[in-house]
Motif scaffolding. Structure first.
Motif, PDB file in Angstrom:
ATOM      1  N   ARG A 153      25.499  36.504  46.183  1.00 37.58           N
ATOM      2  CA  ARG A 153      25.416  37.804  45.509  1.00 37.58           C
ATOM      3  C   ARG A 153      24.042  38.436  45.722  1.00 37.58           C
ATOM      4  NH1 ARG A 153      28.061  40.486  42.005  1.00 37.58           N
ATOM      5  NH2 ARG A 153      29.564  38.819  41.743  1.00 37.58           N
ATOM      6  N   LYS A 154      24.073  39.714  46.031  1.00 35.12           N
ATOM      7  CA  LYS A 154      22.837  40.478  46.184  1.00 35.12           C
ATOM      8  C   LYS A 154      22.896  41.689  45.256  1.00 35.12           C
ATOM      9  CE  LYS A 154      22.821  39.314  51.074  1.00 35.12           C
ATOM     10  NZ  LYS A 154      22.999  39.840  52.424  1.00 35.12           N
ATOM     11  N   LEU A 155      21.766  42.045  44.725  1.00 38.75           N
ATOM     12  CA  LEU A 155      21.734  43.236  43.874  1.00 38.75           C
ATOM     13  C   LEU A 155      21.907  44.481  44.725  1.00 38.75           C
ATOM     14  CD1 LEU A 155      18.771  42.404  41.501  1.00 38.75           C
ATOM     15  CD2 LEU A 155      21.202  42.354  40.977  1.00 38.75           C
ATOM     16  N   MET A 156      22.779  45.405  44.274  1.00 33.68           N
ATOM     17  CA  MET A 156      23.016  46.632  45.036  1.00 33.68           C
ATOM     18  C   MET A 156      21.747  47.480  45.055  1.00 33.68           C
ATOM     19  SD  MET A 156      25.834  49.573  44.283  1.00 33.68           S
ATOM     20  CE  MET A 156      24.921  50.320  42.957  1.00 33.68           C
ATOM     21  N   VAL A 157      21.133  47.685  43.926  1.00 33.81           N
ATOM     22  CA  VAL A 157      19.902  48.464  43.808  1.00 33.81           C
ATOM     23  C   VAL A 157      19.054  47.805  42.737  1.00 33.81           C
ATOM     24  CG1 VAL A 157      18.927  50.714  43.256  1.00 33.81           C
ATOM     25  CG2 VAL A 157      21.113  50.580  44.429  1.00 33.81           C
ATOM     26  N   SER A 158      17.748  47.751  42.956  1.00 35.49           N
ATOM     27  CA  SER A 158      16.904  47.150  41.936  1.00 35.49           C
ATOM     28  C   SER A 158      16.046  48.186  41.216  1.00 35.49           C
ATOM     29  CB  SER A 158      16.019  46.054  42.551  1.00 35.49           C
ATOM     30  OG  SER A 158      15.290  46.584  43.639  1.00 35.49           O
ATOM     31  N   ARG A 159      15.349  49.047  42.004  1.00 37.90           N
ATOM     32  CA  ARG A 159      14.446  50.021  41.393  1.00 37.90           C
ATOM     33  C   ARG A 159      14.727  51.407  41.974  1.00 37.90           C
ATOM     34  NH1 ARG A 159      11.687  47.790  37.215  1.00 37.90           N
ATOM     35  NH2 ARG A 159       9.897  49.166  37.572  1.00 37.90           N
ATOM     36  N   ALA A 160      14.335  52.438  41.236  1.00 36.50           N
ATOM     37  CA  ALA A 160      14.503  53.815  41.696  1.00 36.50           C
ATOM     38  C   ALA A 160      13.299  54.633  41.248  1.00 36.50           C
ATOM     39  CB  ALA A 160      15.785  54.412  41.134  1.00 36.50           C
ATOM     40  N   ARG A 161      12.869  55.578  42.099  1.00 35.37           N
ATOM     41  CA  ARG A 161      11.764  56.472  41.754  1.00 35.37           C
ATOM     42  C   ARG A 161      12.336  57.752  41.146  1.00 35.37           C
ATOM     43  NH1 ARG A 161       8.712  58.397  46.050  1.00 35.37           N
ATOM     44  NH2 ARG A 161      10.441  57.904  47.456  1.00 35.37           N
ATOM     45  N   VAL A 162      11.884  58.083  39.943  1.00 40.53           N
ATOM     46  CA  VAL A 162      12.398  59.263  39.244  1.00 40.53           C
ATOM     47  C   VAL A 162      11.229  60.086  38.703  1.00 40.53           C
ATOM     48  CG1 VAL A 162      14.514  58.090  38.560  1.00 40.53           C
ATOM     49  CG2 VAL A 162      12.569  58.078  37.013  1.00 40.53           C
ATOM     50  N   ILE A 163      11.551  61.330  38.423  1.00 42.86           N
ATOM     51  CA  ILE A 163      10.586  62.196  37.734  1.00 42.86           C
ATOM     52  C   ILE A 163      11.091  62.396  36.311  1.00 42.86           C
ATOM     53  CG2 ILE A 163       9.560  64.499  37.639  1.00 42.86           C
ATOM     54  CD1 ILE A 163       9.734  64.616  40.657  1.00 42.86           C
ATOM     55  N   ARG A 164      10.290  61.948  35.349  1.00 40.82           N
ATOM     56  CA  ARG A 164      10.602  62.137  33.932  1.00 40.82           C
ATOM     57  C   ARG A 164       9.365  62.687  33.228  1.00 40.82           C
ATOM     58  NH1 ARG A 164      14.258  56.889  32.019  1.00 40.82           N
ATOM     59  NH2 ARG A 164      16.168  57.505  33.139  1.00 40.82           N
ATOM     60  N   ASP A 165       9.604  63.673  32.396  1.00 40.93           N
ATOM     61  CA  ASP A 165       8.492  64.335  31.707  1.00 40.93           C
ATOM     62  C   ASP A 165       7.463  64.859  32.708  1.00 40.93           C
ATOM     63  OD1 ASP A 165       9.343  63.967  28.991  1.00 40.93           O
ATOM     64  OD2 ASP A 165       8.800  61.843  29.189  1.00 40.93           O
ATOM     65  N   GLY A 166       7.960  65.261  33.898  1.00 38.23           N
ATOM     66  CA  GLY A 166       7.078  65.851  34.896  1.00 38.23           C
ATOM     67  C   GLY A 166       6.253  64.867  35.691  1.00 38.23           C
ATOM     68  N   GLU A 167       6.446  63.556  35.459  1.00 41.89           N
ATOM     69  CA  GLU A 167       5.654  62.555  36.166  1.00 41.89           C
ATOM     70  C   GLU A 167       6.566  61.584  36.901  1.00 41.89           C
ATOM     71  OE1 GLU A 167       2.488  60.696  34.218  1.00 41.89           O
ATOM     72  OE2 GLU A 167       1.689  62.551  33.392  1.00 41.89           O
ATOM     73  N   THR A 168       6.091  61.148  38.078  1.00 43.95           N
ATOM     74  CA  THR A 168       6.863  60.202  38.900  1.00 43.95           C
ATOM     75  C   THR A 168       6.655  58.785  38.380  1.00 43.95           C
ATOM     76  OG1 THR A 168       6.588  61.609  40.835  1.00 43.95           O
ATOM     77  CG2 THR A 168       7.243  59.331  41.218  1.00 43.95           C
ATOM     78  N   SER A 169       7.753  58.076  38.233  1.00 46.17           N
ATOM     79  CA  SER A 169       7.683  56.677  37.800  1.00 46.17           C
ATOM     80  C   SER A 169       8.795  55.885  38.481  1.00 46.17           C
ATOM     81  CB  SER A 169       7.804  56.569  36.278  1.00 46.17           C
ATOM     82  OG  SER A 169       9.048  57.086  35.844  1.00 46.17           O
ATOM     83  N   GLU A 170       8.661  54.586  38.421  1.00 45.28           N
ATOM     84  CA  GLU A 170       9.667  53.706  39.010  1.00 45.28           C
ATOM     85  C   GLU A 170      10.344  52.945  37.886  1.00 45.28           C
ATOM     86  OE1 GLU A 170       9.033  50.012  41.677  1.00 45.28           O
ATOM     87  OE2 GLU A 170       9.096  51.716  43.055  1.00 45.28           O
ATOM     88  N   ILE A 171      11.670  53.008  37.835  1.00 45.19           N
ATOM     89  CA  ILE A 171      12.420  52.377  36.745  1.00 45.19           C
ATOM     90  C   ILE A 171      13.540  51.534  37.331  1.00 45.19           C
ATOM     91  CG2 ILE A 171      11.931  54.302  35.191  1.00 45.19           C
ATOM     92  CD1 ILE A 171      14.862  55.193  35.617  1.00 45.19           C
ATOM     93  N   PRO A 172      14.087  50.578  36.562  1.00 45.14           N
ATOM     94  CA  PRO A 172      15.277  49.865  37.016  1.00 45.14           C
ATOM     95  C   PRO A 172      16.417  50.842  37.275  1.00 45.14           C
ATOM     96  CG  PRO A 172      14.303  48.756  35.126  1.00 45.14           C
ATOM     97  CD  PRO A 172      13.589  50.068  35.265  1.00 45.14           C
ATOM     98  N   ALA A 173      17.081  50.690  38.379  1.00 41.15           N
ATOM     99  CA  ALA A 173      18.130  51.636  38.767  1.00 41.15           C
ATOM    100  C   ALA A 173      19.249  51.696  37.740  1.00 41.15           C
ATOM    101  CB  ALA A 173      18.694  51.252  40.128  1.00 41.15           C
ATOM    102  N   GLU A 174      19.471  50.612  37.022  1.00 44.09           N
ATOM    103  CA  GLU A 174      20.557  50.625  36.050  1.00 44.09           C
ATOM    104  C   GLU A 174      20.260  51.515  34.844  1.00 44.09           C
ATOM    105  OE1 GLU A 174      19.400  46.593  33.536  1.00 44.09           O
ATOM    106  OE2 GLU A 174      21.045  46.531  34.974  1.00 44.09           O
ATOM    107  N   GLU A 175      19.002  51.992  34.728  1.00 43.77           N
ATOM    108  CA  GLU A 175      18.640  52.880  33.618  1.00 43.77           C
ATOM    109  C   GLU A 175      18.794  54.351  33.979  1.00 43.77           C
ATOM    110  OE1 GLU A 175      14.764  51.914  32.174  1.00 43.77           O
ATOM    111  OE2 GLU A 175      15.257  49.798  31.803  1.00 43.77           O
TER     112      GLU A 175
END
Length: 904
Positions: free
Chosen positions: A121-143
């Motif tokens: 088993r391999k994880l499909m996606v682990s992390r994703a880069r998003v913009i929240r509150d106007g700032e770029t951050s990296e969060i778990p993709a499942e969130e």
């Protein structure tokens, strides 16, 4: 403040791909600053996590209980119940013990297989880069939640279904979802129609796909089960599972066995009632006959055969998740295989270099040479084209020092760098000689890229322009074309003819041009002119080296192979011809053709799929439709695949085979078998092992049923002549569950006979008890049962005690089994034409069965339980000679049953 936003109803009314980016942002109540943390948390609570539900591993108790779901087990449970009612606790205990051992072996094997699959088993996606509150951050993709603003760049795995806001040179590899092997160019400002299929929604990116090049910002429009991947997962769950071929055959066999047993019991009961025999005696005789006829050791033997098959398959890169799939793969009459990643390497390769004067070269697709061993290129045209391909390039390719190479960047540019290395050019040295001064980046709307290079020859030397792109984009820039004799006036018709020849073979074609920069004016797309068209490069997704041989082996084995792909029909047909799947006169069936046939009804669809070998532009739902159509026609269907788009078909087929290395988790969970090397040839190896397993099942069944038939003949004859039972129920169980079972283990380990892949598949409707086995069982049963009855009759006539006569008959039956197990090693070959020591376990098992009986003859406890006693050496020799008559009988049957060869 963003709150209480309901985006579901709007999305239902008009799909996201039909809206422009501004409308999508407005309806999602999101924008350039992304969501606030509070709003994201609220939406996460409403929509749930961005993940597909992980399948729970079945508990060991469930696996254990599942082993009892079999028609043959039902018959044995009935026999155990009858023994209990009759007060025969020993008989019932023997049967119950064997059922428990069988269930334990099967459950342990399946539990091991499930855990092996889970290890892949391999994880499909682990992390994703998003913009929240106007700032770029990296969060778990499942969130991630609908409305999140996600940033994508080359190499990223798309974390959810996204509607693009902005995109620069974005290319996405969607092969896991659509089956399309080439990356798809994406456009943020494009609006699609409602009916636009998934493969053509160029303004949307889908969960699980891979960014091959470019960068983008996009809004999340679907997460988890609402994504296209999630929908396919639901389709897979809704797909109806079919009974494996072995279960179908065992079911038919069990019904026939039950009917035959009931008839035999009815005949005997009628005879005994006519003789005014007491009902209790009749009932006990029926129980003894049931114990004789039912092969109590068969379930354990079947489990052993399949377990041995799984071990052998692991050595050939196949992990078995369900025991019965071993035989299912061997039974398949059709293999419906995905193209991308299964038959091909899912790796773009620049293979064909073609010039407009008709010349050209084919670049070897093997491993890259070392830096110290780059080949010398004496073809000036090839060298110039490869130089342009390496200079007008944004990818990287460099050695790691251990023989491997590191590459990054656009897949097309990587392939061009590999081509340059293949013809002896080193990109770094080229850039030293021709340093980059300026460039025009590739954009889909432009259709080309260009670079401007200085000249290390010194000041005043002409600067070099290199251009690559679509032929129709480069033609207006060029005045001349290259040939072996120098520059020639440009001939657009000739250029298009070369392009068409490459395209007909399924290539993705790029044109290359070069020229001198005049030194004035801005280096822009509009100022490129007066160039020399060098030639064209055909890029292919190469076949796996072993694929064509595996397809040929399937053809020799009588297996119909058909290819299912989302690719263009021309590409699909080209690959099929290269594989040997299609001839010059064949044409592919497209998804549109399937839809038309399906609209006319099942008969029209079945007529279309009956002989088709190449399917192109098919949707995931249509793959399932094809499989079900083939099943309606009575075919046993195996499906191979690695993408999410293959999951419904994998689940619905008789046996699904997923790629263990590159396959998606949805595909792996849908399949019965996993390939650890993603090699189509391993499927063929699995077919061979499956056929060996089925042969061994037939060998075990013949051995057990023929000895059981001999016992039935013995009982029928003794009852007909009014003699007492020749063997007690406990003696029968000793024969059927102990000495028989020890030897059947050896048969389960029989190696292949070597011709498994030179025979056609077994007809799907063929019974385990076909004409060949019926004839062999009848002869065996009559010979062994008839001789045993004759011995019993003579012994009683000579005044032997009943227990002493039974002791001799029991020993004779054990010796018959020892001979019969050797007769069971092949249906078509003489025992004298087989390697005697090729299966040492069988020989040891035969000796062990005899040794067990000898031990019982001299063990006081077993003498009392079985009612046996030692016999003299002379009696041993005489009984062995009598048992060898069975060998003579089977050899005569084998010779008489062979077809007479034609004269001349």
């Amino acid at each position: 403040m963003q709150a209480d936003v309901d985006i579901t109803d709007t999305n239902t009314n008009k799909p996201w791909h039909c809206l422009n980016a501004q409308d999508v942002a407005a309806q999602l109540v999101s924008g350039a600053s992304g969501l606030s943390a509070a709003e994201a948390a609220q939406r996460l609570s409403s929509y749930g996590t961005n993940a597909l539900p992980l399948p729970r591993l079945p508990g060991f108790s469930r696996l254990f209980l599942r082993q009892f779901i079999s028609p043959l087990i039902y018959v044995l449970l009935a026999a155990m119940l009858v023994s209990l009612i009759a007060g025969k606790l020993a008989d019932a205990s023997f049967i119950g013990l064997i059922l428990l051992i069988n269930a334990l072996i099967g459950a342990l094997q399946e539990d091991h297989a499930h855990r092996s699959a889970q290890a892949l088993r391999k994880l499909m996606v682990s992390r994703a880069r998003v913009i929240r509150d106007g700032e770029t951050s990296e969060i778990p993709a499942e969130e991630l939640v609908p409305g999140d603003l996600v940033l994508l760049s080359s190499g990223d795995r798309v974390p959810a279904d996204l509607r693009l806001r902005d995109a620069v040179g974005l290319e996405v590899d969607e092969s896991v979802l659509t089956g399309e092997s080439l990356p798809v160019y994406k456009h943020s400002d494009k609006q699609c129609d409602v009916q636009t299929p998934v493969a053509e929604r160029v303004n949307t990116c889908f969960a699980g796909t891979l960014v091959a090049a470019g960068r983008a910002s996009a809004l999340v429009v679907a997460t988890g089960m609402a994504t296209e991947m999630g929908k396919l997962s639901q389709t897979m769950e809704a797909a109806q599972a079919v009974k494996p071929p072995l279960f179908q055959r065992i079911e038919r066999f069990s019904k026939k066995l039950t009917v035959a047993l009931l008839l035999a019991v009815a005949v005997l009961a009628t005879i005994e009632l006519a003789r005014h025999t007491e009902p209790l005696v009749i009932f006990m005789t029926a129980v003894a006959l049931a114990v004789s006829a039912i092969p109590e050791g068969l379930p354990m033997a079947l489990t052993l055969v399949l377990s041995v098959g799984t071990r052998r398959m692991v050595k050939r890169h196949v992990i078995v998740r369900k025991l019965v799939a071993v035989e299912s793969l061997g039974s398949c009459t059709v293999i419906a295989t995905d193209k991308t990643g299964t038959l091909t390497e899912n790796r773009l390769t620049a293979r064909e270099i073609r010039f407009l004067d008709g010349s050209g070269v084919t670049v070897d697709g093997g491993s890259l040479p070392t830096e110290s061993d780059l080949p010398e290129q004496d073809n000036e045209l090839v060298a110039r084209l490869a130089r342009s391909a390496a200079l007008c390039n944004e990818a990287e390719l460099h050695p790691l020092g251990n023989g491997d190479w590191h590459s990054s960047g656009d897949a097309v540019d990587q392939a061009l760098l590999v081509m340059a290395h293949k013809v002896g050019l080193h990109p770094r040295k080229l850039l030293d000689a021709w340093p980059l001064l300026n460039q025009v980046h590739y954009e889909p709307v432009l259709g080309f890229a260009a670079t401007l290079h200085g000249n290390s020859a010194g000041e005043g030397a002409p600067r070099l322009v290199c251009v690559k792109g679509a032929l129709e984009k480069l033609l207006p820039m060029c005045d001349t074309m290259a040939s072996a004799n120098g520059k020639m006036p440009l001939d657009p018709a000739l250029a298009h003819a070369v392009l068409d020849r490459l395209a007909e073979r399924g290539a993705r074609v790029l044109a290359f041009a070069e020229g001198d920069w005049p030194g004035h004016g801005e280096f822009t797309a509009e100022n490129l002119h007066g160039l020399n068209l060098l030639g064209l490069v055909g890029m292919f997704d190469p076949l796996r080296p072993e694929a064509a041989g595996a397809v040929a082996e399937c053809r020799e084995a009588g297996i119909h192979v058909c290819m299912l792909t989302g690719d263009h029909p021309r590409t699909a047909l080209s690959i099929a011809r290269e594989l040997g799947l299609a001839d010059d006169g064949d044409s592919p069936v497209t998804g549109a053709d399937l839809a038309q046939a399906e609209a006319k009804g099942p008969q029209s669809l079945d007529a279309l799929t009956a002989h088709t070998r190449v399917y192109a532009r098919v949707s995931p739902e249509q793959k399932l439709t094809i499989v079900q159509s083939l099943q309606r026609q009575g075919q046993f269907v195996a499906v191979t695949g690695d993408g999410v788009n293959d999951a419904p078909a994998l689940s619905s087929a008789h046996v699904g085979v997923a790629m263990g290395e590159q396959g998606t988790e949805v595909a792996k969970e849908s399949a019965d078998l996993l390939l650890t090397d993603d090699n189509f040839a391993s499927v063929v190896a699995g077919v061979e092992e499956g056929r060996i397993a089925y042969q061994n099942i037939r060998k075990v069944i013949f051995f057990l049923i023929s000895t059981g038939a001999a016992e039935v003949v013995l009982f029928v004859l003794t009852t007909s002549f009014g003699l007492p039972l020749p063997l007690t129920p406990v003696q029968l169980l000793w024969l059927n569950l102990v000495t028989n079972s020890v030897q059947s283990i050896g048969l389960a380990l029989e190696p292949g006979e070597g011709d498994e892949m030179r025979k056609p598949p077994r007809p799907p409707a063929e019974s385990l008890f076909n004409l060949v086995m019926v004839r062999r069982v009848l002869v065996s049963g009559l010979v062994m049962g008839g001789i045993a009855f004759t011995c019993f009759y003579i012994l009683l006539a000579q005044g032997w005690e009943l227990d002493a006569a039974r002791n001799i008959v029991l020993l004779l039956m054990v010796l018959f089994e020892n001979v019969q197990v050797l007769n069971s090693r092949s249906e078509s070959r003489s025992i004298f034409h087989q390697p005697f020591f090729s299966n040492p376990i069988l020989l040891l098992g035969t000796l062990a069965a005899q040794a067990l009986h000898i031990l019982c003859l001299y063990s006081p406890l077993m003498q009392e339980v079985l009612g046996v006693a030692p016999v003299s050496g002379a009696q041993w020799g005489l009984l062995l000679g009598i048992a060898l008559l069975q060998l003579l009988a089977m050899e005569l049957l084998l010779r008489l049953g062979r077809p007479v060869p034609d004269a001349g």
